[in-house]
Design a protein around this motif. Structure first.
Motif, mmCIF file in Angstrom:
data_model
loop_
_atom_site.group_PDB
_atom_site.id
_atom_site.type_symbol
_atom_site.label_atom_id
_atom_site.label_comp_id
_atom_site.label_asym_id
_atom_site.label_seq_id
_atom_site.Cartn_x
_atom_site.Cartn_y
_atom_site.Cartn_z
ATOM 1 N N VAL A 83 -43.043 1.428 21.527
ATOM 2 C CA VAL A 83 -41.956 2.242 20.983
ATOM 3 C C VAL A 83 -40.823 1.456 20.331
ATOM 4 O O VAL A 83 -39.951 2.057 19.702
ATOM 5 C CB VAL A 83 -41.354 3.167 22.074
ATOM 6 C CG1 VAL A 83 -42.391 4.121 22.612
ATOM 7 C CG2 VAL A 83 -40.741 2.359 23.210
ATOM 8 N N VAL A 84 -40.796 0.141 20.461
ATOM 9 C CA VAL A 84 -39.694 -0.639 19.899
ATOM 10 C C VAL A 84 -40.173 -1.692 18.910
ATOM 11 O O VAL A 84 -39.562 -1.917 17.872
ATOM 12 C CB VAL A 84 -38.880 -1.340 21.023
ATOM 13 C CG1 VAL A 84 -37.744 -2.164 20.423
ATOM 14 C CG2 VAL A 84 -38.330 -0.316 21.997
ATOM 15 N N HIS A 85 -41.290 -2.331 19.214
ATOM 16 C CA HIS A 85 -41.736 -3.485 18.441
ATOM 17 C C HIS A 85 -41.913 -3.180 16.957
ATOM 18 O O HIS A 85 -42.378 -2.115 16.561
ATOM 19 C CB HIS A 85 -43.073 -4.009 18.996
ATOM 20 C CG HIS A 85 -43.694 -5.064 18.133
ATOM 21 N ND1 HIS A 85 -44.718 -4.792 17.256
ATOM 22 C CD2 HIS A 85 -43.414 -6.380 18.002
ATOM 23 C CE1 HIS A 85 -45.059 -5.906 16.621
ATOM 24 N NE2 HIS A 85 -44.282 -6.876 17.059
ATOM 25 N N HIS A 86 -41.543 -4.133 16.132
ATOM 26 C CA HIS A 86 -41.824 -4.087 14.704
ATOM 27 C C HIS A 86 -42.295 -5.459 14.273
ATOM 28 O O HIS A 86 -42.007 -6.474 14.923
ATOM 29 C CB HIS A 86 -40.575 -3.692 13.912
ATOM 30 C CG HIS A 86 -40.839 -3.527 12.451
ATOM 31 N ND1 HIS A 86 -40.425 -4.429 11.503
ATOM 32 C CD2 HIS A 86 -41.510 -2.561 11.775
ATOM 33 C CE1 HIS A 86 -40.812 -4.026 10.310
ATOM 34 N NE2 HIS A 86 -41.467 -2.900 10.443
ATOM 35 N N VAL A 92 -39.903 -14.075 16.637
ATOM 36 C CA VAL A 92 -39.135 -14.228 17.874
ATOM 37 C C VAL A 92 -40.052 -14.144 19.088
ATOM 38 O O VAL A 92 -39.926 -14.936 20.029
ATOM 39 C CB VAL A 92 -38.025 -13.163 17.951
ATOM 40 C CG1 VAL A 92 -37.294 -13.239 19.284
ATOM 41 C CG2 VAL A 92 -37.047 -13.337 16.798
ATOM 42 N N LEU A 93 -40.986 -13.189 19.077
ATOM 43 C CA LEU A 93 -41.904 -13.056 20.201
ATOM 44 C C LEU A 93 -42.759 -14.310 20.369
ATOM 45 O O LEU A 93 -42.979 -14.784 21.491
ATOM 46 C CB LEU A 93 -42.800 -11.837 20.000
ATOM 47 C CG LEU A 93 -42.117 -10.473 20.071
ATOM 48 C CD1 LEU A 93 -43.111 -9.367 19.753
ATOM 49 C CD2 LEU A 93 -41.503 -10.250 21.443
ATOM 50 N N GLN A 248 -35.264 3.319 5.010
ATOM 51 C CA GLN A 248 -34.905 3.999 6.254
ATOM 52 C C GLN A 248 -36.063 4.849 6.767
ATOM 53 O O GLN A 248 -36.311 4.913 7.970
ATOM 54 C CB GLN A 248 -33.695 4.900 6.036
ATOM 55 C CG GLN A 248 -32.370 4.169 5.930
ATOM 56 C CD GLN A 248 -31.261 5.109 5.558
ATOM 57 O OE1 GLN A 248 -31.113 5.508 4.406
ATOM 58 N NE2 GLN A 248 -30.460 5.492 6.535
ATOM 59 N N ALA A 249 -36.755 5.516 5.861
ATOM 60 C CA ALA A 249 -37.823 6.421 6.265
ATOM 61 C C ALA A 249 -39.160 5.721 6.441
ATOM 62 O O ALA A 249 -39.930 6.077 7.337
ATOM 63 C CB ALA A 249 -37.965 7.544 5.228
ATOM 64 N N HIS A 250 -39.449 4.712 5.604
ATOM 65 C CA HIS A 250 -40.790 4.116 5.585
ATOM 66 C C HIS A 250 -40.841 2.695 6.146
ATOM 67 O O HIS A 250 -41.931 2.165 6.369
ATOM 68 C CB HIS A 250 -41.346 4.135 4.164
ATOM 69 C CG HIS A 250 -41.539 5.518 3.627
ATOM 70 N ND1 HIS A 250 -42.677 6.251 3.865
ATOM 71 C CD2 HIS A 250 -40.715 6.321 2.900
ATOM 72 C CE1 HIS A 250 -42.563 7.438 3.283
ATOM 73 N NE2 HIS A 250 -41.376 7.510 2.698
ATOM 74 N N ASP A 251 -39.695 2.091 6.337
ATOM 75 C CA ASP A 251 -39.640 0.765 6.959
ATOM 76 C C ASP A 251 -38.479 0.762 7.947
ATOM 77 O O ASP A 251 -37.672 -0.165 7.991
ATOM 78 C CB ASP A 251 -39.457 -0.314 5.881
ATOM 79 C CG ASP A 251 -39.554 -1.730 6.444
ATOM 80 O OD1 ASP A 251 -40.296 -1.918 7.435
ATOM 81 O OD2 ASP A 251 -38.887 -2.629 5.912
ATOM 82 N N THR A 259 -30.903 -3.961 17.955
ATOM 83 C CA THR A 259 -29.963 -3.092 18.668
ATOM 84 C C THR A 259 -29.991 -1.677 18.102
ATOM 85 O O THR A 259 -30.028 -0.691 18.841
ATOM 86 C CB THR A 259 -28.538 -3.663 18.580
ATOM 87 O OG1 THR A 259 -28.522 -4.975 19.146
ATOM 88 C CG2 THR A 259 -27.557 -2.783 19.333
ATOM 89 N N SER A 260 -29.986 -1.565 16.779
ATOM 90 C CA SER A 260 -30.018 -0.249 16.153
ATOM 91 C C SER A 260 -31.339 0.450 16.441
ATOM 92 O O SER A 260 -31.375 1.664 16.644
ATOM 93 C CB SER A 260 -29.818 -0.386 14.637
ATOM 94 O OG SER A 260 -28.569 -0.969 14.355
ATOM 95 N N ARG A 261 -32.432 -0.314 16.458
ATOM 96 C CA ARG A 261 -33.732 0.280 16.748
ATOM 97 C C ARG A 261 -33.782 0.841 18.159
ATOM 98 O O ARG A 261 -34.421 1.846 18.420
ATOM 99 C CB ARG A 261 -34.839 -0.762 16.568
ATOM 100 C CG ARG A 261 -35.358 -0.827 15.153
ATOM 101 C CD ARG A 261 -36.595 -1.687 15.103
ATOM 102 N NE ARG A 261 -36.251 -3.094 15.033
ATOM 103 C CZ ARG A 261 -36.884 -4.043 15.699
ATOM 104 N NH1 ARG A 261 -37.870 -3.739 16.502
ATOM 105 N NH2 ARG A 261 -36.535 -5.287 15.563
ATOM 106 N N LEU A 262 -33.118 0.158 19.093
ATOM 107 C CA LEU A 262 -33.104 0.639 20.471
ATOM 108 C C LEU A 262 -32.384 1.976 20.588
ATOM 109 O O LEU A 262 -32.689 2.777 21.475
ATOM 110 C CB LEU A 262 -32.431 -0.396 21.380
ATOM 111 C CG LEU A 262 -33.205 -1.695 21.622
ATOM 112 C CD1 LEU A 262 -32.341 -2.685 22.384
ATOM 113 C CD2 LEU A 262 -34.497 -1.430 22.377
ATOM 114 N N LEU A 263 -31.425 2.233 19.701
ATOM 115 C CA LEU A 263 -30.593 3.434 19.810
ATOM 116 C C LEU A 263 -31.009 4.545 18.864
ATOM 117 O O LEU A 263 -30.360 5.590 18.816
ATOM 118 C CB LEU A 263 -29.129 3.054 19.551
ATOM 119 C CG LEU A 263 -28.531 2.032 20.527
ATOM 120 C CD1 LEU A 263 -27.120 1.655 20.113
ATOM 121 C CD2 LEU A 263 -28.553 2.560 21.954
#
Length: 506
Positions: A83-86, A92-93, A248-251, A259-263
């Motif tokens: 649900v978070v990974h991109h 980083v991983l 915003q919609a496709h990427d 941080t923004s992705r988490l919220l």
């Protein structure tokens, strides 16, 4: 006693971090039956490491690491990847995995030197394997950014090809330049919101309680994002808000930082090639590069995303929103040197104690309507035969003008009071100016679909078109700003049981 207090001091932040992570997962629609056992594992891990016996008389820290620890770690990794990974996280991983492997290898080498015989050889082999894996992962981490950017570039290139096809599709228009003020509604994407967030402001969706309810209540609807193009004979091409941009919609996950992705939710925006702002402008006969001014009702990203397609435009917004609003810098990167902040010093305007005559000729009046955001503002435009009032998010739809019956989620406290005051000023302005019609940023009712779109199909509704819009408004709302029968919203769940539902008006 001191030792116990120290352990408690370690346990509290660990549990707080776990709670925040669980909230993030719930925000991303991870089901409760999965979150409950996972949350118990997260709570058991730090408690067991600090007080091993709490998990059983024979429990030790080694057993805690093996039993609650390993499932909790694997569960965290699986949920993160789900649900978070991109793909932008890959470097980083890999770097973290390299550091972990090398960190494990170093003490293994030391243990091998102290060990004897076959045990020393086994320790040495494990240390070499871990060290080698760490080096390989480190090299891959260094190489992966280029691969990630190529992959994202390919995806964005596909989007550009789709947009070009949409521009060339039959039915495009040519600009009409006859000296008239024209307004064109632009459906610039959709956003997925909870029904309560959109219509539940009088049912407990307010302030912190409202935000917490968005974590639990997943009754969602898709609502349109409307921007408006203004072709003005004296002031050139203007816009009110800009909608959502393609990235915003496709990427989404690449556009926003971690941080923004988490919220935010991964699928919070939808945008077809034909709804892209650049495509819509081109199909109407306009060049996005010729837009001179954007009036931004507020800085929220579903209104500001399209700024990336208008880097040359002057962006007019309330300074309070720029200083204190919730904004995502990437949407403003290309225009942050082009900002203009109105002083609201042109005197009172109707029910509004302050306003800004932007061009000094009465053609465009900016009206402060704080509440939904610290510096939200509405825009009044004079046209042939009347005026239009761009309401932004002070009120989401026409039924929201009945603010004592239909209300969106509000921030709470003084901000809710300010937003209600702004709504009542809008009511007073519309009552005092019968040739003025409201245009909304998210209207999902027949008012926009069946009345606004046809009336502004050629940008120039005229006196008769504006009168028809007012007639529809009066059929929905009484003079006292109450809903007439048949216009109260109701949530209808999706027939398939998944995805957004819809709204009926009864």
């Amino acid at each position: 006693m001191l030792k116990t207090l120290s352990k408690i001091a370690l346990l509290v932040p660990a549990l707080a971090a776990a709670a925040v992570w669980l909230i993030v997962l719930r925000l991303k629609s991870v089901p409760m039956p999965l979150l409950v056992p996972y949350g118990l594992l997260l709570a058991a891990l730090p408690a067991g490491l600090l007080w091993p016996r709490v998990l059983g008389r024979r429990s030790t820290r080694r057993r805690v690491r093996a039993f609650p620890g390993i499932p909790a770690a694997l569960g965290t990794l699986a949920l993160y990847l789900a649900v978070v990974h991109h793909v932008t996280d890959l470097p980083v991983l890999l770097a973290l995995a390299a550091v972990a492997a090398l960190t494990w290898a170093a003490p293994a080498f030391l243990r091998a030197r102290r060990a004897a015989g076959g045990r020393a050889a086994a320790q040495t082999r494990r240390a070499f394997l871990a060290g080698g894996a760490g080096l390989v992962l480190g090299v891959l981490s260094g190489l992966s950014p280029g691969w990630v950017e190529r992959r994202r570039g390919q995806a964005l290139a596909r989007g550009e090809r789709q947009r070009q096809q949409a521009v060339r599709a039959p039915g495009a228009r040519r600009r009409i330049a006859d000296g008239a003020v024209r307004v064109f509604p632009i459906h610039a994407g959709d956003t997925i919101v909870t029904y309560g967030q959109f219509y539940g402001g009088l049912d407990g969706w307010e302030g912190l309680n409202g935000y917490l309810r968005t974590l639990v209540d997943k009754a969602q609807i898709a609502v349109p994002v409307h921007a408006y193009l203004i072709d003005h004979p004296r002031h050139g091409l203007l816009m009110v808000d800009t909608g959502v941009n393609w990235e915003q919609a496709h990427d989404h996950d690449g556009y926003y930082d971690l941080t923004s992705r988490l919220l935010t939710e991964r699928d919070e925006y939808r945008l077809s090639p034909g709804q892209d702002l650049r495509v819509r402008l081109a199909r109407l006969g306009y060049d996005a590069g010729r837009i001179g001014t954007v009036f931004l009702t507020h800085v929220h990203d579903d209104h500001a995303g399209g700024l990336r397609s208008l880097p040359q435009a002057e962006v007019v917004l309330d300074r309070r929103d720029w200083d204190h609003g919730v904004l995502y810098p990437h949407s403003f990167d290309l225009v942050k040197e082009n900002l203009s902040f109105p002083a609201f010093d042109s005197g009172a305007f109707g029910a509004f104690p302050a306003g800004q005559d932007h061009f000094g000729d009465g053609s465009v009046i900016l009206l402060p309507t704080p509440g939904h955001s610290p510096g939200h503002m509405c825009v009044l435009l004079r046209m042939d035969g009347g005026s239009v009032l761009f309401v932004g998010d002070t009120l989401y739809t026409l039924p929201h003008l009945a603010v004592d019956q239909v209300r969106q989620m509000t921030i709470g406290g003084a901000d809710t009071a300010r937003q209600l005051e702004a709504a009542r000023r809008i009511q007073a302005l519309l009552a005092a100016e019968p040739a003025t019609v409201p245009l909304f940023a998210h209207d999902n009712t027949r008012y926009h679909a069946d009345r606004v779109v046809p009336a502004f199909a050629h940008g120039r509704p005229g006196k008769e078109g504006l009168r028809e819009l007012r007639t529809h408004m009066e059929a929905v709302l009484t003079p006292g700003w109450r809903l007439r029968a048949g216009h109260a919203p109701r949530f209808v769940p999706p027939e398939s049981g998944t995805g957004p539902g819809r709204v009926e008006f009864r």
